[in-house]
Write an enzyme that holds these catalytic residues in place. Structure first.
Site, PDB file in Angstrom:
ATOM      1  N   GLY A 120       0.844  -1.190   0.000  1.00 32.04           N
ATOM      2  CA  GLY A 120       0.000   0.000   0.000  1.00 32.04           C
ATOM      3  C   GLY A 120       0.880   1.239   0.000  1.00 32.04           C
ATOM      4  O   GLY A 120       1.983   1.223   0.572  1.00 32.04           O
TER       5      GLY A 120
ATOM      6  N   GLN B 289       3.055   9.963   1.132  1.00 32.98           N
ATOM      7  CA  GLN B 289       4.340   9.258   1.249  1.00 32.98           C
ATOM      8  C   GLN B 289       5.281   9.568   0.089  1.00 32.98           C
ATOM      9  O   GLN B 289       6.453   9.207   0.122  1.00 32.98           O
ATOM     10  CB  GLN B 289       4.115   7.739   1.340  1.00 32.98           C
ATOM     11  CG  GLN B 289       3.412   7.327   2.621  1.00 32.98           C
ATOM     12  CD  GLN B 289       3.253   5.827   2.682  1.00 32.98           C
ATOM     13  OE1 GLN B 289       2.325   5.278   2.096  1.00 32.98           O
ATOM     14  NE2 GLN B 289       4.166   5.157   3.378  1.00 32.98           N
TER      15      GLN B 289
ATOM     16  N   CYS C 235       5.193  -0.035   7.492  1.00 34.56           N
ATOM     17  CA  CYS C 235       4.896   1.121   6.643  1.00 34.56           C
ATOM     18  C   CYS C 235       6.160   1.501   5.888  1.00 34.56           C
ATOM     19  O   CYS C 235       7.245   1.502   6.479  1.00 34.56           O
ATOM     20  CB  CYS C 235       4.433   2.284   7.517  1.00 34.56           C
ATOM     21  SG  CYS C 235       4.056   3.777   6.582  1.00 34.56           S
ATOM     22  N   LEU C 236       6.025   1.811   4.591  1.00 39.84           N
ATOM     23  CA  LEU C 236       7.207   2.172   3.800  1.00 39.84           C
ATOM     24  C   LEU C 236       7.883   3.436   4.335  1.00 39.84           C
ATOM     25  O   LEU C 236       9.063   3.653   4.086  1.00 39.84           O
ATOM     26  CB  LEU C 236       6.826   2.363   2.331  1.00 39.84           C
ATOM     27  CG  LEU C 236       6.428   1.084   1.582  1.00 39.84           C
ATOM     28  CD1 LEU C 236       5.965   1.413   0.171  1.00 39.84           C
ATOM     29  CD2 LEU C 236       7.579   0.090   1.558  1.00 39.84           C
TER      30      LEU C 236
ATOM     31  N   HIS D 196      -5.122   1.511   7.097  1.00 38.15           N
ATOM     32  CA  HIS D 196      -3.773   2.093   7.237  1.00 38.15           C
ATOM     33  C   HIS D 196      -3.582   3.220   6.217  1.00 38.15           C
ATOM     34  O   HIS D 196      -3.100   4.308   6.560  1.00 38.15           O
ATOM     35  CB  HIS D 196      -2.733   0.975   7.028  1.00 38.15           C
ATOM     36  CG  HIS D 196      -1.304   1.423   7.047  1.00 38.15           C
ATOM     37  ND1 HIS D 196      -0.400   0.983   8.003  1.00 38.15           N
ATOM     38  CD2 HIS D 196      -0.599   2.229   6.221  1.00 38.15           C
ATOM     39  CE1 HIS D 196       0.784   1.528   7.758  1.00 38.15           C
ATOM     40  NE2 HIS D 196       0.698   2.276   6.684  1.00 38.15           N
ATOM     41  N   GLU D 197      -3.986   2.958   4.973  1.00 34.81           N
ATOM     42  CA  GLU D 197      -3.770   3.958   3.913  1.00 34.81           C
ATOM     43  C   GLU D 197      -4.691   5.166   4.094  1.00 34.81           C
ATOM     44  O   GLU D 197      -4.271   6.297   3.873  1.00 34.81           O
ATOM     45  CB  GLU D 197      -3.962   3.337   2.531  1.00 34.81           C
ATOM     46  CG  GLU D 197      -2.979   2.204   2.199  1.00 34.81           C
ATOM     47  CD  GLU D 197      -1.524   2.541   2.459  1.00 34.81           C
ATOM     48  OE1 GLU D 197      -1.133   3.718   2.289  1.00 34.81           O
ATOM     49  OE2 GLU D 197      -0.768   1.638   2.852  1.00 34.81           O
TER      50      GLU D 197
ATOM     51  N   HIS E  56      -3.222   7.525   6.504  1.00 33.09           N
ATOM     52  CA  HIS E  56      -2.176   8.383   5.926  1.00 33.09           C
ATOM     53  C   HIS E  56      -2.763   9.684   5.369  1.00 33.09           C
ATOM     54  O   HIS E  56      -2.149  10.743   5.471  1.00 33.09           O
ATOM     55  CB  HIS E  56      -1.476   7.661   4.767  1.00 33.09           C
ATOM     56  CG  HIS E  56      -0.285   6.836   5.174  1.00 33.09           C
ATOM     57  ND1 HIS E  56       0.829   7.380   5.774  1.00 33.09           N
ATOM     58  CD2 HIS E  56      -0.020   5.510   5.027  1.00 33.09           C
ATOM     59  CE1 HIS E  56       1.722   6.415   5.992  1.00 33.09           C
ATOM     60  NE2 HIS E  56       1.237   5.264   5.554  1.00 33.09           N
TER      61      HIS E  56
HETATM   62 NI    NI Z   1       2.099   3.383   5.588  1.00 35.09          NI
END
Ligand code: NI
Length: 183
Positions: free
Chosen positions: A59, A64, A106-107, A148-149, A152
């Protein structure tokens, strides 16, 4: 019909965006709705998928890559099933059910994994890259990824959802990695 050469050229043109790491302030911003559904948006969606795959993620949300728009891409099967490619633009949670507590990453927080409590099932409505509204339901990993997304897009990271003590330990680990030039 595209020739092999033009198809290859198009493929090469997909830009891979650098992923913003915590604690970049852009990750804490409330994102703005997407209002223009044009070719540039569809190109950005393609770039987000490729940037996500390069980062080994399932995701990725626009903030991000430092774009504060309500846009996220998800692929819980990581390229295995094209049907799993999900684009959520201006997503809204319609309904949630149940609970699950699973590890999350998370990235923007590489190497950090913590158990996070989420709904076990979610229904959201969102627009696709053509501006059409649709509904999607997800459970388990997909529910987790969707929630989660969407977080963000509201400036919320998963480390905001864990206990203060655990967050302190995570922040200590990050500071140590920063000091060692690993972050
Ligand atoms: Ni994330």
């Amino acid at each position: 019909m595209a020739t092999t050469a033009t198809m290859m050229a198009a493929k090469e043109a997909v830009k891979i965006h650098e992923i913003v790491l915590y604690p970049d302030p852009v990750l804490a911003k409330m994102c703005e709705p997407v209002t223009v559904f044009d070719a540039a948006l569809r190109r950005l969606v393609a770039e987000m998928f490729e940037s996500m795959y390069v980062g080994q993620g399932i995701g990725l949300a626009a903030p991000q890559i430092a774009i504060t728009k309500r846009l996220t891409v998800i692929d819980v099967s990581f390229r295995k099933d094209p049907k799993d490619k999900l684009v959520l633009i201006n997503p809204e949670i319609v309904e949630t059910r149940g609970r699950q507590v699973e590890e999350e990453g998370c990235l923007s927080l590489p190497d950090i994994r913590e158990k996070v409590r989420r709904a076990a099932w979610v229904k959201v409505k969102a627009q696709n890259e053509h501006g059409e509204w649709f509904e999607v339901e997800g459970e388990e990993l997909l529910a987790r990824a969707i929630l989660h997304e969407i977080d963000h897009l509201n400036g919320v990271l998963f480390i905001d959802l864990i206990s203060r003590l655990k967050r302190e330990l995570v922040l200590r680990k990050i500071r140590k990695m920063q000091k060692n030039g690993e972050w």
